[in-house]
Design an enzyme around this catalytic site. Structure first.
Site, mmCIF file in Angstrom:
data_model
loop_
_atom_site.group_PDB
_atom_site.id
_atom_site.type_symbol
_atom_site.label_atom_id
_atom_site.label_comp_id
_atom_site.label_asym_id
_atom_site.label_seq_id
_atom_site.Cartn_x
_atom_site.Cartn_y
_atom_site.Cartn_z
ATOM 1 N N HIS A 89 -4.135 -20.811 11.596
ATOM 2 C CA HIS A 89 -5.469 -21.384 11.368
ATOM 3 C C HIS A 89 -6.418 -20.358 10.740
ATOM 4 O O HIS A 89 -7.162 -20.654 9.799
ATOM 5 C CB HIS A 89 -6.077 -21.892 12.683
ATOM 6 C CG HIS A 89 -7.541 -22.121 12.571
ATOM 7 N ND1 HIS A 89 -8.077 -23.249 11.954
ATOM 8 C CD2 HIS A 89 -8.609 -21.357 12.927
ATOM 9 C CE1 HIS A 89 -9.403 -23.168 11.953
ATOM 10 N NE2 HIS A 89 -9.747 -22.029 12.536
ATOM 11 N N ASP A 107 -7.693 -7.307 1.601
ATOM 12 C CA ASP A 107 -6.641 -7.469 2.622
ATOM 13 C C ASP A 107 -7.267 -7.130 3.967
ATOM 14 O O ASP A 107 -8.144 -6.241 4.022
ATOM 15 C CB ASP A 107 -5.444 -6.531 2.346
ATOM 16 C CG ASP A 107 -5.681 -5.145 2.941
ATOM 17 O OD1 ASP A 107 -6.220 -4.284 2.222
ATOM 18 O OD2 ASP A 107 -5.354 -4.932 4.143
ATOM 19 N N GLY A 140 -11.071 3.793 2.072
ATOM 20 C CA GLY A 140 -11.892 4.600 2.974
ATOM 21 C C GLY A 140 -13.192 3.944 3.393
ATOM 22 O O GLY A 140 -14.143 4.622 3.783
ATOM 23 N N ASP A 168 0.876 -1.172 0.000
ATOM 24 C CA ASP A 168 0.000 0.000 0.000
ATOM 25 C C ASP A 168 0.913 1.221 0.000
ATOM 26 O O ASP A 168 2.135 1.096 0.062
ATOM 27 C CB ASP A 168 -0.959 -0.037 1.189
ATOM 28 C CG ASP A 168 -0.222 0.052 2.498
ATOM 29 O OD1 ASP A 168 -0.862 -0.080 3.545
ATOM 30 O OD2 ASP A 168 1.005 0.244 2.478
ATOM 31 N N GLY A 196 0.900 3.934 2.118
ATOM 32 C CA GLY A 196 1.162 4.635 3.380
ATOM 33 C C GLY A 196 0.095 5.649 3.716
ATOM 34 O O GLY A 196 0.055 6.176 4.820
ATOM 35 N N GLY A 197 -0.791 5.919 2.782
ATOM 36 C CA GLY A 197 -1.827 6.935 3.015
ATOM 37 C C GLY A 197 -2.619 6.660 4.273
ATOM 38 O O GLY A 197 -2.816 7.538 5.109
ATOM 39 N N PHE A 198 -3.045 5.439 4.447
ATOM 40 C CA PHE A 198 -3.902 5.120 5.592
ATOM 41 C C PHE A 198 -3.134 5.272 6.904
ATOM 42 O O PHE A 198 -3.596 5.915 7.850
ATOM 43 C CB PHE A 198 -4.446 3.696 5.468
ATOM 44 C CG PHE A 198 -5.399 3.323 6.573
ATOM 45 C CD1 PHE A 198 -4.967 2.569 7.659
ATOM 46 C CD2 PHE A 198 -6.714 3.774 6.548
ATOM 47 C CE1 PHE A 198 -5.844 2.251 8.690
ATOM 48 C CE2 PHE A 198 -7.591 3.451 7.582
ATOM 49 C CZ PHE A 198 -7.153 2.691 8.651
#
Ligand SMILES: O[C@H]1CC(F)(F)C[C@@H]1O
Ligand SMILES: [Zn+2]
Length: 375
Positions: free
Chosen positions: A338, A270, A220, A97, A99-101
């Site tokens: 698991h 994800d 978002g 990703d 890095g924005g989040f």
């Protein structure tokens, strides 16, 4: 556009009851059968697991976080050690990703300028700048198979004007990412923002598709809104994205959320849930979640899920409870393993139901089974 070798994505079967589809996603490190789930390897590791164990769950692609690797050990170090695949011994596809989040959820004192985000590292408080160009440079240094544009993520719920401003900045940043992106063996995905405002979401889709990306993520969501709100946005956004490109729903979610999104045409997911819950002794099973520290498991000889083929389910519930009560590191390792195996088996069942043209029935069955639990 990348030149990995042929088309990035082919739809091989569309369900006859819903918008669900099976596809093949092609990358420089191999193919991914979609709908697919990516376990999250934040700091270049799926916490506690070795590569062959992750492969054994049927995982074909994993996610690593640019924000964390930007701060430590730094992308230049990963590049000097051969890139992310060699660095962590995972030779199948990797998505990073941008890095924005994390810049908005982890960093301190983040300041947004048109140029990019300026923030203090959550590790040592040092000042860091993340611009669209740097976000692309970092992901090219890491050498992931799929890179994400840098987007401006805002907390929800929020004022429409704030959401609109962030969405428009994200579009300008997406264009800068596209201009900066050079690696031909790496796909670049755009990210649809716009909060819970259908018209802003659709305007964002239109402009991203005009720019033309290898795939499209829906960002978002799953940021605290009720599931029904997320599904309402997916009803609008997922089918509006190009059918011949992968659609990736970021950060989602519970097992039922994956199935509801697949029914709306989403291909890729994800989520930290299977591994984070695993470390906290919560196991997903066909019959619903198990809290492995509960006293009821103390002398239970059964595996967590009798229908599960994974290594962790060769042990008794009593043993796994003991490991957690004794704070042994093997406890979190086994339940993380698991839970990833559970998610991958669920997606295998989903793909089979789509192939059979009966994903709608499969979804109804799971809605009924899990409605009495928190799956
Ligand atoms: O945590 C392990 C598993 C992985 F596949 F994520 C690569 C890393 O070495
Ligand atoms: Zn298992």
């Amino acid at each position: 556009m990348s030149t990995v070798g042929g088309e990035i994505f082919s739809v091989v079967r569309t369900d006859s009851q819903t918008l669900a589809r099976c596809g093949i996603l092609r990358t420089a490190h191999g193919i991914v059968h979609t709908p697919a789930f990516m376990p999250v390897g934040t700091q270049a590791t799926i916490k506690g697991l070795l590569p062959h164990l992750v492969e054994g769950t049927g995982t074909e692609i994993i996610l690593s976080n640019t924000y964390h690797l930007l701060l430590r050990p730094k992308p230049e170090t990963v590049a000097a050690l051969g890139g992310l695949h060699r660095f962590m011994g995972w030779h199948k596809p990797i998505l990073t990703d941008s890095g924005g989040f994390q810049v908005f959820s982890l960093a301190q004192l983040t300041r947004i300028e048109e140029r990019g985000a300026v923030f203090r590292s959550h590790l040592d408080g040092s000042l860091v700048e993340l611009t669209p160009e740097r976000a692309i440079e970092v992901q090219e240094l890491l050498g992931s198979d799929i890179a994400m544009v840098l987007d401006h993520v805002v907390a929800l719920p929020n004022e429409r004007s704030v959401i609109e401003d962030a969405m428009e900045r994200s579009l300008r940043w997406a264009e800068r990412c596209q201009k900066a992106h050079q690696r031909k063996d790496q796909w670049l995905f755009g990210i649809v923002q716009g909060g819970l405002e259908p018209d802003l979401r659709l305007r964002c889709v239109e402009e991203l598709v005009q720019m033309g990306f290898d795939g499209y993520a829906i960002g978002g969501l799953s940021v605290g809104e009720p599931p029904a709100e997320m599904y309402r946005i997916l009803d609008v956004v997922a089918p509006s994205l190009p059918a011949e490109r992968p659609r990736y729903l970021m950060g989602v979610g519970r097992p039922i959320d994956l199935l509801e999104a697949i029914a709306r045409g989403v291909d890729l997911f994800d989520c930290v849930m299977p591994t984070r819950n695993g470390r906290n002794a919560m196991a997903f099973t066909e019959a619903g979640p198990l809290r492995m520290r509960n006293a009821c498991h103390e002398r239970d000889p059964r595996p967590m899920d009798p229908t599960c083929p994974c290594l962790a389910c060769t042990f008794s519930r009593g043993y796994i409870r003991h490991l957690f009560m004794a704070r042994e590191m093997l406890g979190p390792i086994l339940v993380s393993l698991h839970n990833i195996a559970f998610y991958q088996r669920l997606l295998r069942q989903a793909r089979a139901a789509i192939e059979a043209g009966s994903f709608g029935d499969f979804l109804e069955e799971k809605r009924a089974t899990w409605s009495r639990t928190t799956m």
